[in-house]
Design an enzyme around this catalytic site. Structure first.
Site, PDB file in Angstrom:
ATOM      1  N   CYS A 131     -15.966 -26.494   5.744  1.00  0.00           N
ATOM      2  CA  CYS A 131     -15.451 -26.658   7.117  1.00  0.00           C
ATOM      3  C   CYS A 131     -14.163 -25.837   7.209  1.00  0.00           C
ATOM      4  CB  CYS A 131     -15.235 -28.132   7.445  1.00  0.00           C
ATOM      5  SG  CYS A 131     -14.010 -28.971   6.414  1.00  0.00           S
ATOM      6  N   ARG A 175     -14.430 -32.960   7.451  1.00  0.00           N
ATOM      7  CA  ARG A 175     -15.894 -32.875   7.470  1.00  0.00           C
ATOM      8  C   ARG A 175     -16.515 -32.521   6.125  1.00  0.00           C
ATOM      9  NH1 ARG A 175     -16.142 -28.620  12.111  1.00  0.00           N
ATOM     10  NH2 ARG A 175     -14.147 -28.129  11.105  1.00  0.00           N
ATOM     11  N   ASP A 227     -15.359 -31.026  14.843  1.00  0.00           N
ATOM     12  CA  ASP A 227     -14.086 -31.220  14.150  1.00  0.00           C
ATOM     13  C   ASP A 227     -13.401 -32.493  14.677  1.00  0.00           C
ATOM     14  OD1 ASP A 227     -11.553 -31.062  13.108  1.00  0.00           O
ATOM     15  OD2 ASP A 227     -11.209 -28.980  13.723  1.00  0.00           O
TER      16      ASP A 227
HETATM   17  P1  4NP Z   1     -11.895 -30.220   8.853  1.00  0.00           P
HETATM   18  O1  4NP Z   1     -10.826 -30.693   9.949  1.00  0.00           O
HETATM   19  O2  4NP Z   1     -12.131 -28.746   9.112  1.00  0.00           O
HETATM   20  O3  4NP Z   1     -13.081 -31.057   9.150  1.00  0.00           O
HETATM   21  O4  4NP Z   1     -11.252 -30.494   7.513  1.00  0.00           O
HETATM   22  C1  4NP Z   1      -9.585 -30.068  10.136  1.00  0.00           C
HETATM   23  C2  4NP Z   1      -8.537 -30.398   9.312  1.00  0.00           C
HETATM   24  C3  4NP Z   1      -7.295 -29.791   9.514  1.00  0.00           C
HETATM   25  C4  4NP Z   1      -7.130 -28.889  10.534  1.00  0.00           C
HETATM   26  C5  4NP Z   1      -8.196 -28.557  11.361  1.00  0.00           C
HETATM   27  C6  4NP Z   1      -9.437 -29.150  11.152  1.00  0.00           C
HETATM   28  N1  4NP Z   1      -5.847 -28.288  10.765  1.00  0.00           N
HETATM   29  O5  4NP Z   1      -5.696 -27.555  11.755  1.00  0.00           O
HETATM   30  O6  4NP Z   1      -4.922 -28.538   9.966  1.00  0.00           O
END
Ligand code: 4NP
Length: 183
Positions: free
Chosen positions: A15, A21, A138
């Protein structure tokens, strides 16, 4: 005759941040693979380097724990170019992740002097019966229902992959993985 579908031996879930995710997908996929008795390595990584070496988001950990999954030991890392040669299957949580992975794969081929990558890229939801080829959204800026939705989709998507591998003519690969036929 159906084409042979090989069961991957090493799978990487990807992800953006590798704290919501993809660690969830990693734990769900590992659990479902273990339930059918296969020995497959499952890992996860992020296309970004936003949270190096961080444990999964506390909300992801909490909602996963409520479904019997322990994410506490996982640590975030960025996708490395070597991953395209070390994994058989790389599963993108959404279409942006998929596009980023395609770009990184091209960079890997340049870096590795044109060597063909081992990894096949696909969406986590490729064989999902409920959300086929759809993004796992997300949840980072979301609320409880968004984290529950990630879990719902990861369970459904992982079930889709396991069914896909089980229903395929995979006796040869299964022999390689387990040292004996699976079924
Ligand atoms: P992930 O979610 O891609 O599902 O781990 C996110 C975690 C952190 C961030 C964006 C999406 N961020 O911008 O820090």
């Amino acid at each position: 005759m159906r084409p042979e579908i090989r069961i991957p031996q090493r799978i990487l879930c990807v992800c953006l941040g590798n704290i919501c995710r993809s660690p969830t997908a990693e734990a769900v996929l590992r659990q479902q693979i273990e339930q059918v008795g296969w020995s497959i390595t499952v890992d996860s990584a992020g296309t970004s380097n936003y949270h190096p070496n961080k444990a999964p988001d506390s909300r992801s950990q909490r909602y996963a724990a409520a479904r019997g999954l322990d994410l506490s030991g996982l640590r975030a890392r960025q996708v490395a170019l070597a991953d395209f040669y070390q994994f058989d299957l790389i599963l993108a949580m959404d279409h942006n992740n998929y596009a980023d992975l395609q770009q990184m794969q091209s960079m890997a081929v340049q870096q590795y002097a044109g060597r063909a990558p081992r990894a096949q890229l696909a969406l986590m939801s490729e064989h999902d019966a409920i959300w086929p080829q759809q993004a796992v959204p997300d949840p980072y800026y979301g609320a409880a229902q968004d984290f529950e939705r990630v879990l719902d989709q990861c369970f459904s998507a992982a079930e889709g992959w396991v069914k896909f591998w089980r229903s395929s003519d995979h006796t040869a690969s299964a022999t390689v993985i387990r040292g004996q036929a699976c079924d």
